[in-house]
Design an enzyme around this catalytic site. Sequence first.
Site, PDB file in Angstrom:
ATOM      1  N   PRO A 162      16.287   3.638  40.493  1.00 50.51           N
ATOM      2  CA  PRO A 162      17.421   2.722  40.361  1.00 50.51           C
ATOM      3  C   PRO A 162      17.388   1.661  41.455  1.00 50.51           C
ATOM      4  CG  PRO A 162      18.120   5.003  40.118  1.00 50.51           C
ATOM      5  CD  PRO A 162      16.709   5.043  40.580  1.00 50.51           C
ATOM      6  N   GLU A 163      17.564   0.396  41.073  1.00 54.08           N
ATOM      7  CA  GLU A 163      17.555  -0.701  42.026  1.00 54.08           C
ATOM      8  C   GLU A 163      18.982  -1.179  42.254  1.00 54.08           C
ATOM      9  OE1 GLU A 163      14.576  -3.586  40.928  1.00 54.08           O
ATOM     10  OE2 GLU A 163      13.030  -2.056  40.733  1.00 54.08           O
TER      11      GLU A 163
END
Length: 284
Positions: A2-3
């Site tokens: 996840p960014e």
Amino acid sequence: MPELPEVETTKTSLLPLLEQTVQHVQVRESRLRWPIPEDLDKLQGQKLLKLTRRSKYILAEFEQDSMLWHLGMSGSFRLCAAEDKLRKHDHLILQFDDIQLRYHDPRRFGCILWLNPETQHKLLDTLGPEPLSESFNAGYLAEKLKNKQTAIKVAIMDNHVVVGVGNIYATESLFNLGIHPAQPASTLNMQQIEQLVQEIKRILKFAIELGGSTLRDYTNAMGENGYFQQTLLAYGRAGEMCVNCETMLENLKLGQRASVFCPQCQPLKKSKTLAVKSSRGRKA
């Protein structure tokens, strides 16, 4: 992994927990990137007052203590009812007044830690500015890049330069501006730097609006997918045709990460300090 847009979206989806009190704590598996604190039951009886994000960390402020949460490679939070069936990799359960928060992490690279001076110094103090803040501007970035011979994509993914510009969003920003990902950072001119700052901000805001990117199994705490991946023009499209010129997109590795680019739209300026090998047709 996840960014920033996915973490921001996750944080927003957890807002229903605000002003609720922790009734019970259950640790089903403590072995994450760092062990879950043994004294986590201190949260019982504490109300959750505030949720913020710093880089890819979610900061949870309770009445007496604060916590730092990171999703790692495969972590996710889920809000559910207490009677909902547990999943195999649900490692932490926090029962609030009328809803349950579960942390799920198959690869166990995430972290659930107390936010104290030690973790503040170790994990937060050396981070660069937030990309959506006023501190991240062309003047700042020009100063950071002026002596860097590293590839521009590696530079903007460096959390000491700016936080949260992950692989997806760096790839798309550079593609949209016609900048080769391996271009030495110090060779960008001021106009390119100004455009890069603006594009990073634009694309991150857009990704947040679309709920982030669901490439594998990412969902927010409500179980909702992100939709930014439907707009991708370069990331993950090696071997496909460029949407602008119909040249085949290529892939190279920079900093151990796949970097898709168009050799026609993103030409690499000659440099004696950088040699790059690209490959046609490999998926990112």
